[in-house]
Design a protein around this motif. Structure first.
Motif, PDB file in Angstrom:
ATOM      1  N   VAL A  85       5.321  -8.795   2.281  1.00  0.00           N
ATOM      2  CA  VAL A  85       6.488  -8.622   1.403  1.00  0.00           C
ATOM      3  C   VAL A  85       7.683  -8.046   2.171  1.00  0.00           C
ATOM      4  O   VAL A  85       8.825  -8.330   1.862  1.00  0.00           O
ATOM      5  CB  VAL A  85       6.147  -7.729   0.188  1.00  0.00           C
ATOM      6  N   ARG A  86       7.389  -7.277   3.193  1.00  0.00           N
ATOM      7  CA  ARG A  86       8.468  -6.722   4.004  1.00  0.00           C
ATOM      8  C   ARG A  86       9.233  -7.849   4.691  1.00  0.00           C
ATOM      9  O   ARG A  86      10.463  -7.847   4.742  1.00  0.00           O
ATOM     10  CB  ARG A  86       7.892  -5.763   5.039  1.00  0.00           C
ATOM     11  N   ASP A  87       8.495  -8.834   5.210  1.00  0.00           N
ATOM     12  CA  ASP A  87       9.143  -9.988   5.839  1.00  0.00           C
ATOM     13  C   ASP A  87       9.922 -10.803   4.814  1.00  0.00           C
ATOM     14  O   ASP A  87      11.018 -11.296   5.096  1.00  0.00           O
ATOM     15  CB  ASP A  87       8.103 -10.898   6.495  1.00  0.00           C
ATOM     16  N   LYS A 113       0.827  -1.207   0.000  1.00  0.00           N
ATOM     17  CA  LYS A 113       0.000   0.000   0.000  1.00  0.00           C
ATOM     18  C   LYS A 113       0.862   1.259   0.000  1.00  0.00           C
ATOM     19  O   LYS A 113       0.669   2.160  -0.824  1.00  0.00           O
ATOM     20  CB  LYS A 113      -0.939   0.018   1.226  1.00  0.00           C
ATOM     21  N   THR A 114       1.800   1.298   0.929  1.00  0.00           N
ATOM     22  CA  THR A 114       2.681   2.463   0.988  1.00  0.00           C
ATOM     23  C   THR A 114       3.477   2.593  -0.308  1.00  0.00           C
ATOM     24  O   THR A 114       3.654   3.697  -0.831  1.00  0.00           O
ATOM     25  CB  THR A 114       3.629   2.348   2.199  1.00  0.00           C
ATOM     26  N   HIS A 115       3.907   1.462  -0.821  1.00  0.00           N
ATOM     27  CA  HIS A 115       4.661   1.473  -2.085  1.00  0.00           C
ATOM     28  C   HIS A 115       3.848   2.153  -3.196  1.00  0.00           C
ATOM     29  O   HIS A 115       4.353   3.027  -3.905  1.00  0.00           O
ATOM     30  CB  HIS A 115       5.006   0.026  -2.469  1.00  0.00           C
ATOM     31  N   LEU A 171      -2.376  10.120   2.123  1.00  0.00           N
ATOM     32  CA  LEU A 171      -2.482   9.918   3.574  1.00  0.00           C
ATOM     33  C   LEU A 171      -2.466   8.418   3.863  1.00  0.00           C
ATOM     34  O   LEU A 171      -3.357   7.680   3.447  1.00  0.00           O
ATOM     35  CB  LEU A 171      -3.766  10.562   4.108  1.00  0.00           C
ATOM     36  N   ASP A 172      -1.424   8.004   4.577  1.00  0.00           N
ATOM     37  CA  ASP A 172      -1.195   6.567   4.785  1.00  0.00           C
ATOM     38  C   ASP A 172      -1.719   6.138   6.155  1.00  0.00           C
ATOM     39  O   ASP A 172      -1.767   6.945   7.086  1.00  0.00           O
ATOM     40  CB  ASP A 172       0.317   6.294   4.701  1.00  0.00           C
ATOM     41  N   ASP A 173      -2.091   4.874   6.250  1.00  0.00           N
ATOM     42  CA  ASP A 173      -2.534   4.292   7.526  1.00  0.00           C
ATOM     43  C   ASP A 173      -3.648   5.103   8.176  1.00  0.00           C
ATOM     44  O   ASP A 173      -3.566   5.460   9.354  1.00  0.00           O
ATOM     45  CB  ASP A 173      -1.340   4.147   8.488  1.00  0.00           C
ATOM     46  N   VAL A 174      -4.701   5.369   7.407  1.00  0.00           N
ATOM     47  CA  VAL A 174      -5.788   6.222   7.929  1.00  0.00           C
ATOM     48  C   VAL A 174      -6.537   5.566   9.082  1.00  0.00           C
ATOM     49  O   VAL A 174      -7.282   6.234   9.791  1.00  0.00           O
ATOM     50  CB  VAL A 174      -6.814   6.648   6.846  1.00  0.00           C
TER      51      VAL A 174
END
Ligand code: ADP
Ligand code: MG
Length: 323
Positions: A202-204, A50-52, A104-107
């Motif tokens: 994916v981070r893991d 999402k952030t990507h 706006l991330d992580d709303v």
């Protein structure tokens, strides 16, 4: 522009069934900000890109001269509180009146923050009416958000809502591409094992692959364990202190939550091979210095406070046996 990281682009986003729609909509938005899908709301589990995607939209637009702000809802809220404190609410509002694109991330972290929600609602309306693009990301669908005003929820749903999820084929593709990027050559057997032993996050997956790069494949098993271990430590610590795991990763600064969080940091460090940065990420902290601070604090207090020492010994043993 503010808050952008060049590392994220559309070209290095790996597309598969689970994220294709989100990718395509995000790409369209970047070509035509404010004109087609407004707002765009992307939701899905942790580490699914999402952030990507938000950042990719931001970078693509910033390159073409649009004024962009990327911000987590938490930082947005903290900025606003600070602005109120120093009597600069007007300046705060003006920042958002003069931009073309707000990411706006992580709303989900707007939850319960009423004043922030009011402020954001006004900014949202102003931008929307002026055909400025708003893109939001959250760990859940707007309908599932808790303690966020109905009028904001209905704004969130008023544009396009897309989910990012993971499927086996996409995951395989991601593992193969990232192995390639890191110039790691492994046998198919190892790729299979990676498919099995990593989560969908994916981070893991990236963390595990970096571990292999650094320490060789023998490292695989241990590292694969460590991300689920962090989750378990969060859960058991939260249960022990009678709070919700979400509070540990949230922004609450209440004494009780803060203390539990510091103890959880301490346990993660003690019981797993996770790095400080990995721990910070697992707790949604942008800066690992807060992790260092928390661990130090517990180390010091543990020496002085017998009761705390007892609690931690108990948790170490109790949780350690279950990892
Ligand atoms: P989220 O915001 O959904 O929790 P992120 O966007 O922070 O997840 O993704 C976590 C990491 O995984 C980042 O380094 C990101 O670049 C990478 N990543 C996630 N999805 C993809 C993808 N489809 N292709 C390439 N990298 C990805
Ligand atoms: Mg994110």
């Amino acid at each position: 522009s503010e808050g952008l990281n060049k590392r994220y682009s559309f070209s290095n986003f790996i597309v598969g069934e689970g994220n294709r729609l989100a990718y395509e909509v995000a790409y369209e938005v970047a070509q035509n900000p404010g004109k087609i899908y407004n707002p765009l709301f992307i939701y899905g589990g942790v580490g699914l890109g999402k952030t990507h995607l938000l950042q990719a939209i931001g970078n693509a637009c910033a390159e073409r001269g649009y004024r962009v702000v990327y911000k987590s809802a938490n930082d947005f809220s903290e900025d606003m509180v600070e602005a109120i404190k120093v009597g600069k609410v007007k300046e705060f509002r003006n920042t958002y009146r003069n931009i073309d694109l707000l990411l706006l991330d992580d709303v989900q972290f707007l939850s319960g923050k009423n004043r922030t929600q009011i402020e954001f609602f006004n900014i949202f309306n102003h931008m929307f009416l002026n055909e400025k693009q708003i893109v939001l990301a959250s760990d859940r669908h707007p309908k599932e958000l808790k303690d966020i005003s109905d009028r904001l929820i209905s704004r969130f749903e008023g544009g396009v809502v897309v989910e990012v999820c993971m499927d086996e084929l996409t995951k395989l593709e991601i593992i193969k591409r990232k192995l390639c990027e890191l110039k790691i050559e492994v046998q198919d057997r190892i790729v299979e094992s990676l498919m099995k032993h990593t989560s969908d996050n994916v981070r893991d997956i990236e963390g595990t692959l970096r571990g292999i790069k650094l320490k060789g494949v023998e490292h695989l098993k241990k590292n694969a364990v460590s991300s689920s271990s962090l989750e378990k430590i969060k859960l058991y610590t939260a249960v022990h202190f009678g709070i919700k795991p979400e509070e540990l990763v949230g922004s609450s600064r209440s004494r009780k939550v803060n203390r539990a969080r510091h103890i959880a940091f301490y346990l993660c460090r003690k019981l797993t091979d996770a790095s400080l940065i990995e721990i910070a990420r697992a707790f949604n902290r942008s800066d690992h210095s807060t992790v260092i601070y928390g661990i130090k604090k517990i180390e010091e207090e543990r020496r002085k406070d017998r009761k705390l020492n007892y609690i931690i010994s108990f948790l170490e043993k109790h949780i350690g046996e279950r990892l």
